[in-house]
Design an enzyme around this catalytic site. Sequence first.
Site, short mmCIF file in Angstrom:
data_model
loop_
_atom_site.label_atom_id
_atom_site.label_comp_id
_atom_site.label_asym_id
_atom_site.label_seq_id
_atom_site.Cartn_x
_atom_site.Cartn_y
_atom_site.Cartn_z
N GLU A 192 12.53 3.95 -8.66
CA GLU A 192 13.42 4.93 -8.02
C GLU A 192 12.77 6.31 -7.94
OE1 GLU A 192 17.50 5.47 -8.88
OE2 GLU A 192 17.91 3.93 -7.40
N TRP A 222 8.14 -5.95 -4.83
CA TRP A 222 8.93 -5.51 -6.00
C TRP A 222 10.37 -5.16 -5.59
CZ3 TRP A 222 4.55 -1.51 -6.72
CH2 TRP A 222 3.38 -2.16 -7.14
N SER A 278 0.82 -1.22 0.00
CA SER A 278 0.00 0.00 0.00
C SER A 278 0.85 1.27 0.00
CB SER A 278 -0.92 0.01 1.22
OG SER A 278 -0.11 0.00 2.38
S1 MYA Z 1 13.17 1.84 -4.63
C1 MYA Z 1 11.68 2.63 -4.30
C2 MYA Z 1 11.70 4.02 -4.74
N1 MYA Z 1 10.64 4.73 -4.11
C3 MYA Z 1 10.58 6.01 -4.18
O1 MYA Z 1 11.42 6.67 -4.79
C4 MYA Z 1 9.46 6.66 -3.45
C5 MYA Z 1 9.02 7.96 -4.06
N2 MYA Z 1 8.49 8.82 -3.04
C6 MYA Z 1 9.20 9.84 -2.54
O2 MYA Z 1 10.29 10.14 -2.98
C7 MYA Z 1 8.60 10.60 -1.36
O3 MYA Z 1 7.65 9.82 -0.71
C8 MYA Z 1 8.01 11.97 -1.75
C9 MYA Z 1 7.76 12.75 -0.46
C10 MYA Z 1 9.01 12.79 -2.55
C11 MYA Z 1 6.75 11.74 -2.58
N3 MYA Z 1 15.55 14.42 -0.54
O4 MYA Z 1 6.28 15.82 3.41
P1 MYA Z 1 7.25 15.36 2.38
C12 MYA Z 1 12.05 15.49 2.95
C13 MYA Z 1 15.69 15.01 0.66
O5 MYA Z 1 7.29 16.09 1.10
P2 MYA Z 1 5.91 13.00 1.49
C14 MYA Z 1 13.16 1.44 -6.26
O6 MYA Z 1 12.32 1.81 -7.01
C15 MYA Z 1 11.21 16.74 2.92
O7 MYA Z 1 11.98 17.85 2.66
N4 MYA Z 1 14.68 15.22 1.47
O8 MYA Z 1 7.09 13.79 2.15
C16 MYA Z 1 14.33 0.56 -6.60
C17 MYA Z 1 10.63 16.72 4.31
O9 MYA Z 1 11.61 17.16 5.21
P3 MYA Z 1 11.18 17.89 6.56
C18 MYA Z 1 13.47 14.84 1.05
O10 MYA Z 1 4.77 13.88 1.18
C19 MYA Z 1 14.47 0.25 -8.03
C20 MYA Z 1 10.40 15.24 4.57
O11 MYA Z 1 11.31 14.55 3.71
C21 MYA Z 1 13.24 14.23 -0.19
O12 MYA Z 1 5.69 11.82 2.34
C22 MYA Z 1 15.76 -0.41 -8.30
C23 MYA Z 1 8.98 14.84 4.26
O13 MYA Z 1 8.70 15.35 2.99
C24 MYA Z 1 14.37 14.02 -1.00
N5 MYA Z 1 14.29 13.43 -2.18
O14 MYA Z 1 6.54 12.49 0.07
C25 MYA Z 1 16.69 0.54 -8.92
N6 MYA Z 1 11.92 13.97 -0.32
O15 MYA Z 1 10.47 16.88 7.40
C26 MYA Z 1 18.02 0.00 -9.13
C27 MYA Z 1 11.34 14.40 0.78
O16 MYA Z 1 12.47 18.34 7.15
C28 MYA Z 1 18.99 1.10 -9.22
N7 MYA Z 1 12.27 14.93 1.61
O17 MYA Z 1 10.28 19.01 6.13
C29 MYA Z 1 19.52 1.28 -10.56
C30 MYA Z 1 20.56 2.33 -10.57
C31 MYA Z 1 21.07 2.57 -11.95
C32 MYA Z 1 22.34 1.92 -12.19
C33 MYA Z 1 22.13 0.92 -13.21
C34 MYA Z 1 23.30 0.56 -14.06
C35 MYA Z 1 22.96 0.08 -15.29
#
Ligand code: MYA
Length: 625
Positions: free
Chosen positions: A434, A221, A192
């Site tokens: 990501e 996933w 969820s």
């Molecule tokens: S892993 C799973 C990936 N999942 C995600 O990326 C989840 C996406 N969701 C989000 O990023 C957050 O929930 C969002 C915030 C952005 C929606 N940096 O009230 P808020 C702070 C720093 O806005 P929410 C996968 O897929 C913010 O300032 N701080 O939070 C693996 C605040 O701070 P404060 C941040 O409304 C795949 C607090 O957090 C950031 O809940 C495999 C709360 O913020 C940030 N980015 O939603 C990949 N965001 O409390 C393999 C928020 O001080 C890798 N905050 O005010 C492959 C690599 C490539 C290499 C390959 C080679 C070929």
Amino acid sequence: MSHCVRLSKQLLRVPTRYWRSATLSQLSDGQGWSRSYSSQSNNSFVMNSFAGKFETAELFPYPDVLTDEQRQNASMFVDPVTKFFEETNDPARNDREERVPPEIMDQLKEMGAFGLQVPAELSGVGLTNTQYARMVEIVGGHDLGIGICLGAHQSIGFKGILLYGTEEQKAKYLPDVATGKKIAAFCLTEPSSGSDASSIQSRAVLSEDGKHYILNGSKIWISNGGIAEIFTVFAQTSIKDPKTGAVKDKISAFVVERAFGGVSSGKPEKKMGIKASNTAEVYFEDVKIPVENLLGEEGEGFKVSMNILNNGRFGMAAALSGTMKKLIEKAVDHASTRVQFGSKLETYGQVQEKIARMALLQYVTESTAYMLSGNMDTGSTEYQLEAAISKIFSSEAAWEVADECIQLYGGMGFMTEAGLERVLRDLRIFRIFEGSNDILRLFVSLTGLQYGGKQLKELEKDMKSLNLGVIFSEGTKRAMRMVGAKSTPSVKKGDIHPDLSGPASQLSQAVGDFGATCEAVLLKYRKHVIHEQYVLKRLADAIIDIYGMAAVISRASKSLSDDVSSSSHEKQLTVVWCDQASERVERLLKSITSTSSLKTDASMSAIAKEVISNRATVPVHPLRV
Ligand code: MYA
């Protein structure tokens, strides 16, 4: 000056949280602006563009961060790694068998591919971000399935230990993961809780004796989930506020070993692409985690997770830059040999346009990837927006390049034998995982607007304390904008090559217009801007283009100044990109304030609502049957 005071007072009411009503209600806690980002200015070009400031510290000159020795080390691995991927590894077989064959895994381990950024004294290769980018670029050019296995392991799987681990945690875990003896995985997503990462349900409860956390929950996933021994796991924990005594749920991060017991995984998921990589559910049932395996501070897990993701995103841009390079080679190979209507495809305008567009997209992606890795290597800390942009841009650019490459191949491209459909399938997930590009666009806009508003708050403070230097420079800029004049970038002589003065002034104008539009948006919508996703998306699209312009101007300037062999080609790429991108930015920014766009947006929402309530398309069939 009074105009500035009015602006800043109104802007202060813009909230820090954006997405959910639950978090919105927390605005009334009075914390508002002061928490997220330092109110002090930082060097991020993107962040400052939201405040209408042309911040060049991390833009010019284009980063040149490798020492001679590091450059030599990097060039030493380029040939053997490329050779391995071209002669030993077979991506089609990996895709077919839906696994990385054991002998390939073993060879990758021998090469050190599982511990590229782990310090040498902990059995890794000790690469800098820039060297790592060069390495994953090769992987991305050959086999994205293997790339995900390697990336999920080190870009996010154990990155938390590198970034936040104690000396003991590093010494205990890094040698085994660096050598690939143990594979790592990153466990955030739950059934969820996908984009809404902070809503996870997994829970870790401190045992009565205070020696363990007991973890329960399940993750879905998870890349490497079925083969990993070491997991970075995020779970809710009850945290007592030392001041008020109130208990709140906050996320904490843990290093969990499969060997702790209670950890199990599901069977490999069937997927559209990146089939060679393992993806599985992971279950935690009364897992006893020693307290010393807490990663970072208790309750700080959400930030740990975000920073791990921020820190790894440049790798995706670098990898996809490699993917695009290979696709372009294939496209050119085909266009220069295939004859239709008596001429080679390469002679036709439509084909040339496709190849040029592919080259532009690759150049922008590569320029942003190495600008980001270079800045990270020189100690940049506020790069989260640049990282998100490089992820969004590279994943969309690579998709377009793969799609157009197949189009150029025609029917041949649709056949499995050409090896292109696999790349297209592999690429699809990059716009989703990501951080989905849709969510990251909102993240970029809202974080940027928040920073822009904060800068105005600082300005208000300066006014109270009569810091005239700041007031005049900011006030003058705004006054200039109001009379239609453009502020020019204050760059050091030589940073922008004189041959690129045209693109430089397009960039300057774009940053100025962008800042003015952000101000107007904040004034108009104030805290309700969180609901204006059409506007936020356009702002994100504009700043993505602006960052791309900045990156190519910087890189091409350096190439021209250094007289590198490709400099005149790079100049042409830069001029064309900036011509096209600045036009898009102008259009986007105009549409944010235009009443006809607002009307169209409202109509789009109305159409969507009707389709949704009808649970199907609405128009009666033209045949009425
Ligand atoms: S892993 C799973 C990936 N999942 C995600 O990326 C989840 C996406 N969701 C989000 O990023 C957050 O929930 C969002 C915030 C952005 C929606 N940096 O009230 P808020 C702070 C720093 O806005 P929410 C996968 O897929 C913010 O300032 N701080 O939070 C693996 C605040 O701070 P404060 C941040 O409304 C795949 C607090 O957090 C950031 O809940 C495999 C709360 O913020 C940030 N980015 O939603 C990949 N965001 O409390 C393999 C928020 O001080 C890798 N905050 O005010 C492959 C690599 C490539 C290499 C390959 C080679 C070929």
